[in-house]
Design a protein around this motif. Sequence first.
Motif, PDB file in Angstrom:
ATOM      1  N   ALA A 207      -0.781   3.387   8.152  1.00 20.94           N
ATOM      2  CA  ALA A 207      -1.412   3.691   9.708  1.00 20.94           C
ATOM      3  C   ALA A 207      -2.435   2.776   9.642  1.00 20.94           C
ATOM      4  CB  ALA A 207      -1.766   5.060   9.994  1.00 20.94           C
ATOM      5  N   ASN A 208      -2.380   1.707   9.530  1.00 18.67           N
ATOM      6  CA  ASN A 208      -3.092   0.366   9.565  1.00 18.67           C
ATOM      7  C   ASN A 208      -4.485   0.976  10.706  1.00 18.67           C
ATOM      8  OD1 ASN A 208      -1.392  -1.673   7.872  1.00 18.67           O
ATOM      9  ND2 ASN A 208       0.056  -1.704   9.830  1.00 18.67           N
ATOM     10  N   ASN A 209      -4.187   1.247  11.349  1.00 16.76           N
ATOM     11  CA  ASN A 209      -5.697   1.697  11.723  1.00 16.76           C
ATOM     12  C   ASN A 209      -5.909   2.529  11.336  1.00 16.76           C
ATOM     13  OD1 ASN A 209      -3.952   3.920  13.141  1.00 16.76           O
ATOM     14  ND2 ASN A 209      -5.083   3.824  15.176  1.00 16.76           N
ATOM     15  N   VAL A 210      -5.851   3.055  10.637  1.00 11.57           N
ATOM     16  CA  VAL A 210      -6.813   4.179   9.930  1.00 11.57           C
ATOM     17  C   VAL A 210      -7.836   3.689   8.789  1.00 11.57           C
ATOM     18  CG1 VAL A 210      -6.683   6.429   8.578  1.00 11.57           C
ATOM     19  CG2 VAL A 210      -5.102   5.827  10.467  1.00 11.57           C
ATOM     20  N   GLN A 211      -7.728   2.452   9.038  1.00 11.90           N
ATOM     21  CA  GLN A 211      -8.716   1.836   7.914  1.00 11.90           C
ATOM     22  C   GLN A 211      -8.706   0.218   7.734  1.00 11.90           C
ATOM     23  OE1 GLN A 211      -8.178   3.106   3.530  1.00 11.90           O
ATOM     24  NE2 GLN A 211     -10.420   2.075   3.181  1.00 11.90           N
ATOM     25  N   ARG A 212      -8.985   0.299   8.021  1.00 17.37           N
ATOM     26  CA  ARG A 212      -8.927  -1.840   9.075  1.00 17.37           C
ATOM     27  C   ARG A 212      -9.250  -2.535   7.677  1.00 17.37           C
ATOM     28  NH1 ARG A 212     -10.622  -6.649  10.695  1.00 17.37           N
ATOM     29  NH2 ARG A 212     -10.228  -7.559  12.378  1.00 17.37           N
ATOM     30  N   GLY A 213      -8.242  -3.307   7.711  1.00 12.98           N
ATOM     31  CA  GLY A 213      -7.917  -4.559   6.425  1.00 12.98           C
ATOM     32  C   GLY A 213      -6.411  -4.842   5.841  1.00 12.98           C
ATOM     33  N   TYR A 214      -6.141  -5.745   5.362  1.00 16.30           N
ATOM     34  CA  TYR A 214      -4.550  -5.956   4.683  1.00 16.30           C
ATOM     35  C   TYR A 214      -5.062  -4.936   3.489  1.00 16.30           C
ATOM     36  CZ  TYR A 214      -4.409 -10.491   7.454  1.00 16.30           C
ATOM     37  OH  TYR A 214      -4.579 -11.098   8.566  1.00 16.30           O
ATOM     38  N   LYS A 215      -4.421  -4.621   3.587  1.00 21.04           N
ATOM     39  CA  LYS A 215      -2.911  -3.486   2.479  1.00 21.04           C
ATOM     40  C   LYS A 215      -2.559  -3.655   1.306  1.00 21.04           C
ATOM     41  CE  LYS A 215      -4.643  -0.991   6.518  1.00 21.04           C
ATOM     42  NZ  LYS A 215      -4.973  -1.732   7.315  1.00 21.04           N
ATOM     43  N   ARG A 216      -2.493  -3.183   0.443  1.00 23.95           N
ATOM     44  CA  ARG A 216      -1.878  -3.901  -0.857  1.00 23.95           C
ATOM     45  C   ARG A 216      -1.540  -2.727  -1.528  1.00 23.95           C
ATOM     46  NH1 ARG A 216      -5.416  -7.931  -4.282  1.00 23.95           N
ATOM     47  NH2 ARG A 216      -7.382  -6.374  -4.194  1.00 23.95           N
ATOM     48  N   VAL A 217       0.176  -3.359  -2.696  1.00 27.42           N
ATOM     49  CA  VAL A 217       0.579  -2.197  -2.851  1.00 27.42           C
ATOM     50  C   VAL A 217       0.980  -3.363  -4.526  1.00 27.42           C
ATOM     51  CG1 VAL A 217       1.620  -0.631  -3.871  1.00 27.42           C
ATOM     52  CG2 VAL A 217       1.036  -0.975  -1.905  1.00 27.42           C
ATOM     53  N   ASP A 218       0.476  -2.752  -5.414  1.00 28.33           N
ATOM     54  CA  ASP A 218       0.164  -3.421  -7.067  1.00 28.33           C
ATOM     55  C   ASP A 218       2.018  -2.880  -7.681  1.00 28.33           C
ATOM     56  OD1 ASP A 218       0.853  -4.312  -9.802  1.00 28.33           O
ATOM     57  OD2 ASP A 218      -1.004  -4.201 -10.293  1.00 28.33           O
ATOM     58  N   ALA A 219       2.244  -1.240  -7.844  1.00 29.68           N
ATOM     59  CA  ALA A 219       3.251  -0.588  -8.236  1.00 29.68           C
ATOM     60  C   ALA A 219       3.388   0.529  -8.000  1.00 29.68           C
ATOM     61  CB  ALA A 219       3.225  -0.578 -10.016  1.00 29.68           C
ATOM     62  N   VAL A 220       4.455   1.371  -7.772  1.00 27.99           N
ATOM     63  CA  VAL A 220       5.264   2.650  -6.890  1.00 27.99           C
ATOM     64  C   VAL A 220       5.611   3.305  -8.410  1.00 27.99           C
ATOM     65  CG1 VAL A 220       5.842   3.941  -4.976  1.00 27.99           C
ATOM     66  CG2 VAL A 220       5.226   2.186  -4.485  1.00 27.99           C
ATOM     67  N   GLN A 221       5.178   5.024  -8.873  1.00 27.81           N
ATOM     68  CA  GLN A 221       5.458   5.141  -9.795  1.00 27.81           C
ATOM     69  C   GLN A 221       6.606   6.478  -9.692  1.00 27.81           C
ATOM     70  OE1 GLN A 221       2.993   6.717 -13.095  1.00 27.81           O
ATOM     71  NE2 GLN A 221       4.844   6.047 -14.263  1.00 27.81           N
TER      72      GLN A 221
END
Length: 225
Positions: A207-221
């Motif tokens: 939910a982008n408006n919950v925390q402003r700024g671009y979101k990044r993900v490195d890996a998902v286990q």
Amino acid sequence: MKRHATIAILMSTLILSACHKKDKQEETPVAAAPAPAAAPAAPAPAATQPTEQQEEMAKKQALLDYGTMEDKYLNDPKGQWATAAKASTTFGDDDGKEPSEVNVAKNVVGPSDDRDWTNNNQDKGFDWLELGYAKPVNATEVRVIIPSGEGVEAVNKVELQDTDGKWNTIWTGISEVKQDRRGNRTWFVRTFDKTAYKVKGVKITIANNVQRGYKRVDAVQLIGE
């Protein structure tokens, strides 16, 4: 004789009066002495400030705790990393050009390697990241590695895909996970009862408006057996 008798009577009367007065004085209760005033309570001792050496040791202990936690996750024998990934948006995909390779979803494939996916929205709408895994398992946990931890509070849904292609929501809500300042990565961990079905995919919604700024993900286990 009469005079002596009169004197004797008077003397007896005086003696009786004196005795009666004495008895009354003895019957009068003695007022209790007032209790001594309670001594004022001693002031609480001032909190001892940690020394510079103690503060340095506490920082090192926090780093060690983080490293121990991360090593356990990275080398979990029941964990596997994604073999495929796709996303709703990619940073720069709305300017009519091909997004830069440094931002695309395929960077999330495999273990943590400091290459990541970046979305294209700071505070608008929802974005999702979908991962596929080589071995379907009865899952118990999902771990998302977020570089620097910025945006971790915006994660608001985790879904699992069974081998029939059906998506099952195992958590949705407001993330209680905060940025972990002990290290360069924050682990968003969601644990749940072992699934009765085999899981072959994971979907993370933000939910982008919950925390402003671009979101990044490195890996998902994905954890399971």
